[in-house]
Design a protein around this motif. Structure first.
Motif, PDB file in Angstrom:
ATOM      1  N   GLY A  38      -6.538  -3.391  -2.526  1.00 41.09           N
ATOM      2  CA  GLY A  38      -7.556  -2.205  -2.302  1.00 41.09           C
ATOM      3  C   GLY A  38      -6.921  -1.208  -1.767  1.00 41.09           C
ATOM      4  O   GLY A  38      -6.966  -0.241  -2.261  1.00 41.09           O
ATOM      5  N   VAL A  39      -6.265  -1.204  -0.495  1.00 40.09           N
ATOM      6  CA  VAL A  39      -5.623  -0.077   0.366  1.00 40.09           C
ATOM      7  C   VAL A  39      -4.508   0.176  -0.587  1.00 40.09           C
ATOM      8  O   VAL A  39      -4.303   1.504  -0.719  1.00 40.09           O
ATOM      9  N   ALA A  40      -3.582  -0.619  -1.221  1.00 41.04           N
ATOM     10  CA  ALA A  40      -2.646  -0.044  -2.029  1.00 41.04           C
ATOM     11  C   ALA A  40      -3.170   0.563  -3.224  1.00 41.04           C
ATOM     12  O   ALA A  40      -2.341   1.565  -3.489  1.00 41.04           O
ATOM     13  N   ALA A  41      -4.128   0.293  -3.812  1.00 42.94           N
ATOM     14  CA  ALA A  41      -4.657   0.931  -4.959  1.00 42.94           C
ATOM     15  C   ALA A  41      -5.307   2.343  -4.260  1.00 42.94           C
ATOM     16  O   ALA A  41      -4.925   3.475  -4.893  1.00 42.94           O
ATOM     17  N   ILE A  42      -5.764   2.685  -3.131  1.00 42.64           N
ATOM     18  CA  ILE A  42      -6.108   4.021  -2.605  1.00 42.64           C
ATOM     19  C   ILE A  42      -4.980   4.752  -2.607  1.00 42.64           C
ATOM     20  O   ILE A  42      -4.824   5.906  -2.865  1.00 42.64           O
ATOM     21  N   LEU A  43      -3.798   4.167  -1.999  1.00 46.61           N
ATOM     22  CA  LEU A  43      -2.484   4.826  -1.637  1.00 46.61           C
ATOM     23  C   LEU A  43      -2.073   5.176  -3.105  1.00 46.61           C
ATOM     24  O   LEU A  43      -1.497   6.536  -3.055  1.00 46.61           O
ATOM     25  N   LEU A  44      -1.971   4.584  -4.185  1.00 46.86           N
ATOM     26  CA  LEU A  44      -1.854   4.995  -5.433  1.00 46.86           C
ATOM     27  C   LEU A  44      -2.457   6.039  -6.024  1.00 46.86           C
ATOM     28  O   LEU A  44      -2.087   7.169  -6.702  1.00 46.86           O
ATOM     29  N   ALA A 192      -2.813  13.641   0.602  1.00 42.70           N
ATOM     30  CA  ALA A 192      -2.155  12.351   0.371  1.00 42.70           C
ATOM     31  C   ALA A 192      -1.407  12.098   1.660  1.00 42.70           C
ATOM     32  O   ALA A 192      -1.127  10.896   2.061  1.00 42.70           O
ATOM     33  N   ALA A 193      -0.511  13.044   2.171  1.00 44.40           N
ATOM     34  CA  ALA A 193       0.236  12.805   3.253  1.00 44.40           C
ATOM     35  C   ALA A 193      -0.247  12.531   4.725  1.00 44.40           C
ATOM     36  O   ALA A 193      -0.024  11.621   5.468  1.00 44.40           O
ATOM     37  N   GLU A 194      -1.539  13.148   4.580  1.00 42.85           N
ATOM     38  CA  GLU A 194      -2.366  12.821   5.886  1.00 42.85           C
ATOM     39  C   GLU A 194      -2.967  11.448   5.960  1.00 42.85           C
ATOM     40  O   GLU A 194      -3.057  10.865   7.008  1.00 42.85           O
ATOM     41  N   ILE A 195      -3.537  11.073   4.716  1.00 42.88           N
ATOM     42  CA  ILE A 195      -3.856   9.614   4.597  1.00 42.88           C
ATOM     43  C   ILE A 195      -3.065   8.562   4.851  1.00 42.88           C
ATOM     44  O   ILE A 195      -3.271   7.532   5.049  1.00 42.88           O
ATOM     45  N   SER A 196      -1.706   8.828   4.662  1.00 47.66           N
ATOM     46  CA  SER A 196      -0.722   7.819   4.830  1.00 47.66           C
ATOM     47  C   SER A 196       0.042   7.980   5.952  1.00 47.66           C
ATOM     48  O   SER A 196       1.208   7.245   6.237  1.00 47.66           O
ATOM     49  N   ARG A 197      -0.129   9.002   6.971  1.00 49.79           N
ATOM     50  CA  ARG A 197       0.546   9.129   8.010  1.00 49.79           C
ATOM     51  C   ARG A 197       0.817   7.872   9.011  1.00 49.79           C
ATOM     52  O   ARG A 197       1.747   7.680   9.391  1.00 49.79           O
ATOM     53  N   GLY A 198      -0.299   6.890   8.965  1.00 54.31           N
ATOM     54  CA  GLY A 198      -0.191   5.789   9.646  1.00 54.31           C
ATOM     55  C   GLY A 198       1.173   4.931   9.417  1.00 54.31           C
ATOM     56  O   GLY A 198       1.322   4.013  10.045  1.00 54.31           O
ATOM     57  N   LEU A 199       1.149   5.009   8.012  1.00 52.89           N
ATOM     58  CA  LEU A 199       2.183   4.236   7.168  1.00 52.89           C
ATOM     59  C   LEU A 199       3.707   4.497   7.892  1.00 52.89           C
ATOM     60  O   LEU A 199       4.432   3.795   7.982  1.00 52.89           O
ATOM     61  N   ARG A 200       3.730   5.931   8.112  1.00 49.33           N
ATOM     62  CA  ARG A 200       5.088   6.320   8.455  1.00 49.33           C
ATOM     63  C   ARG A 200       5.239   6.333   9.914  1.00 49.33           C
ATOM     64  O   ARG A 200       6.368   6.280  10.580  1.00 49.33           O
ATOM     65  N   GLN A 201       4.194   6.583  10.577  1.00 48.92           N
ATOM     66  CA  GLN A 201       4.330   6.682  12.136  1.00 48.92           C
ATOM     67  C   GLN A 201       3.068   5.647  12.884  1.00 48.92           C
ATOM     68  O   GLN A 201       2.000   6.203  13.146  1.00 48.92           O
ATOM     69  N   PRO A 202       3.450   4.363  12.531  1.00 45.38           N
ATOM     70  CA  PRO A 202       2.150   3.473  13.034  1.00 45.38           C
ATOM     71  C   PRO A 202       1.864   3.643  14.570  1.00 45.38           C
ATOM     72  O   PRO A 202       2.784   3.950  15.180  1.00 45.38           O
ATOM     73  N   ALA A 203       0.517   3.234  14.888  1.00 45.15           N
ATOM     74  CA  ALA A 203       0.410   3.640  16.292  1.00 45.15           C
ATOM     75  C   ALA A 203       0.853   2.312  17.169  1.00 45.15           C
ATOM     76  O   ALA A 203       0.919   1.236  16.555  1.00 45.15           O
ATOM     77  N   LEU A 204       1.362   2.326  18.256  1.00 41.96           N
ATOM     78  CA  LEU A 204       2.209   1.581  19.005  1.00 41.96           C
ATOM     79  C   LEU A 204       1.433   1.357  20.247  1.00 41.96           C
ATOM     80  O   LEU A 204       2.258   0.854  21.421  1.00 41.96           O
ATOM     81  N   TRP A 205       0.499   1.910  20.419  1.00 40.91           N
ATOM     82  CA  TRP A 205      -0.212   1.490  21.787  1.00 40.91           C
ATOM     83  C   TRP A 205      -1.474   0.458  21.676  1.00 40.91           C
ATOM     84  O   TRP A 205      -2.076   0.437  20.609  1.00 40.91           O
ATOM     85  N   LEU A 225       3.255  -1.748  -2.979  1.00 38.38           N
ATOM     86  CA  LEU A 225       3.645  -0.500  -3.982  1.00 38.38           C
ATOM     87  C   LEU A 225       4.680  -0.483  -4.798  1.00 38.38           C
ATOM     88  O   LEU A 225       5.976  -1.056  -4.388  1.00 38.38           O
ATOM     89  N   PRO A 226       4.572  -0.115  -5.920  1.00 39.85           N
ATOM     90  CA  PRO A 226       5.828   0.367  -6.879  1.00 39.85           C
ATOM     91  C   PRO A 226       6.876   0.949  -5.910  1.00 39.85           C
ATOM     92  O   PRO A 226       6.550   2.020  -5.158  1.00 39.85           O
ATOM     93  N   GLU A 227       8.023   0.892  -6.201  1.00 38.17           N
ATOM     94  CA  GLU A 227       9.278   1.593  -5.679  1.00 38.17           C
ATOM     95  C   GLU A 227       9.017   2.948  -5.577  1.00 38.17           C
ATOM     96  O   GLU A 227       9.446   3.742  -4.858  1.00 38.17           O
ATOM     97  N   TRP A 228       8.632   3.628  -6.956  1.00 37.46           N
ATOM     98  CA  TRP A 228       8.347   5.083  -7.170  1.00 37.46           C
ATOM     99  C   TRP A 228       7.609   5.723  -5.968  1.00 37.46           C
ATOM    100  O   TRP A 228       7.900   6.746  -5.416  1.00 37.46           O
ATOM    101  N   SER A 229       6.585   4.823  -5.886  1.00 39.25           N
ATOM    102  CA  SER A 229       5.519   5.459  -4.838  1.00 39.25           C
ATOM    103  C   SER A 229       5.910   5.382  -3.468  1.00 39.25           C
ATOM    104  O   SER A 229       5.589   6.179  -2.664  1.00 39.25           O
ATOM    105  N   GLN A 230       6.632   4.336  -3.029  1.00 41.03           N
ATOM    106  CA  GLN A 230       7.308   4.037  -1.705  1.00 41.03           C
ATOM    107  C   GLN A 230       8.154   5.133  -1.564  1.00 41.03           C
ATOM    108  O   GLN A 230       8.114   6.002  -0.356  1.00 41.03           O
ATOM    109  N   LEU A 231       9.035   5.604  -2.552  1.00 36.84           N
ATOM    110  CA  LEU A 231       9.697   6.948  -2.364  1.00 36.84           C
ATOM    111  C   LEU A 231       8.908   8.145  -2.241  1.00 36.84           C
ATOM    112  O   LEU A 231       9.471   8.873  -1.227  1.00 36.84           O
ATOM    113  N   LEU A 232       7.890   8.295  -2.935  1.00 37.17           N
ATOM    114  CA  LEU A 232       6.959   9.547  -2.803  1.00 37.17           C
ATOM    115  C   LEU A 232       6.580   9.563  -1.326  1.00 37.17           C
ATOM    116  O   LEU A 232       6.349  10.551  -0.678  1.00 37.17           O
ATOM    117  N   TYR A 233       5.945   8.439  -0.668  1.00 36.46           N
ATOM    118  CA  TYR A 233       5.413   8.496   0.574  1.00 36.46           C
ATOM    119  C   TYR A 233       6.534   8.335   1.711  1.00 36.46           C
ATOM    120  O   TYR A 233       6.327   8.394   2.857  1.00 36.46           O
TER     121      TYR A 233
END
Length: 288
Positions: A38-44, A192-205, A225-233
């Motif tokens: 379901g989370v992957a679907a929201i990202l797509l 879309a970049a805002e909702i995916s921020r945590g994927l690129r910069q996960p919280a480390l505390w 995720l499909p490879e093309w969507s990984q590339l976009l994110y």
């Protein structure tokens, strides 16, 4: 004599809904892997730039990610595990919400509508594809016939949301073809970049074990995720990390199944949607 209190009105189930205990839908959507799908679907969905332009204007799509995920999950639970009356009410509510969500571009004067058929189809298809993709990697194991059956069963869910079932895939192969054919229309917008921020910069505390588990689960979602969507994110190019995360995520999902039997999960889900459905239709139901 003291007055006797009236017994509370119970919100009794009227039926097993549109799918029921023998359906592939109950088996798949009750599995812990479905939440990751379901989370992957929201990202797509968020990569549909036109759709995101509208939602950025009429809702707090990016700023309320957890809230949106909770409401979406409650809607899906109600349509899949609720009785028909509550599934119908949930679908009608969502259709009204989409019909009311419009925005006029001040430059082009184009009226953008949330109930645009192609957008509704994209939203529905990404959900079905997401849970099937999660089943591919993390279980439950499904035969091709069962995958096709899930796609067809979910035509009813599509209809509840205002999608014409004739226009959407009827097999897993058709669904895969559709998802990959849409990549040319997708783009990474600022929301879309805002909702995916945590994927690129996960919280480390925080608790190290919870932090590590959270990062692994995040990478497990990215692996769906499909490879093309990984590339976009901007999260492509990590095949070793993603393979490792997928392996651990698969073990975590298996542990989740061992810790809660299928019958126990179904009881929990049906009880939840009976007592707190997305939209109530009978006196005594919990307020949605």
């Amino acid at each position: 004599m003291p007055a006797t209190a009236a017994p509370p009105v119970r919100n009794e189930r009227q039926d097993d809904g549109y799918f029921g205990p023998e359906s592939v839908s109950w088996r798949v959507f009750s599995d812990p892997s479905a939440k990751l799908g379901g989370v992957a679907a929201i990202l797509l969905q968020a990569l549909n730039s036109d759709m995101m332009q509208l939602f950025d204007k009429v809702s707090d799509f990016a700023g309320d990610g957890p809230g949106r995920a909770e409401r979406t999950g409650r809607y899906i639970d109600t349509t899949v595990f609720g009785d028909k009356a509550h599934a119908d009410a949930a679908g009608a509510s969502v259709r009204r919400m989409h019909a009311a969500s419009t925005w006029t571009d001040p430059v082009t004067a184009e009226v953008m509508r949330a109930d645009t058929p192609q957008w509704l189809e994209w939203t529905h298809n990404t959900i079905v594809w997401g849970v099937l993709r999660a089943a591919d990697l993390y279980g439950p194991a499904l035969s091709m016939a069962e995958q096709d059956q899930l796609v067809r069963e979910q035509h009813k869910a599509a209809e509840l949301a205002g999608v014409n079932p004739v226009r959407i895939p009827a097999t897993r192969a058709e669904l895969d073809k559709y998802i990959f054919a849409e990549q040319g229309w997708m783009a990474l917008t600022l929301p879309a970049a805002e909702i995916s921020r945590g994927l690129r910069q996960p919280a480390l505390w925080g608790n190290p074990v919870k932090v590590l588990t959270g990062i692994i689960i995040q990478d497990g979602i990215i692996a769906l995720l499909p490879e093309w969507s990984q590339l976009l994110y901007g999260v492509a190019g990590r095949p070793m990390n993603l393979r490792g995360a997928a392996k651990v995520t698969r073990a975590l999902m298996a542990a989740g199944r061992r810790n809660a039997s299928y019958d126990a999960v179904i009881t929990e889900l049906t009880t939840k949607v009976d007592t707190h459905p997305y939209r109530k239709v009978r006196t005594g139901a919990a307020t949605a």
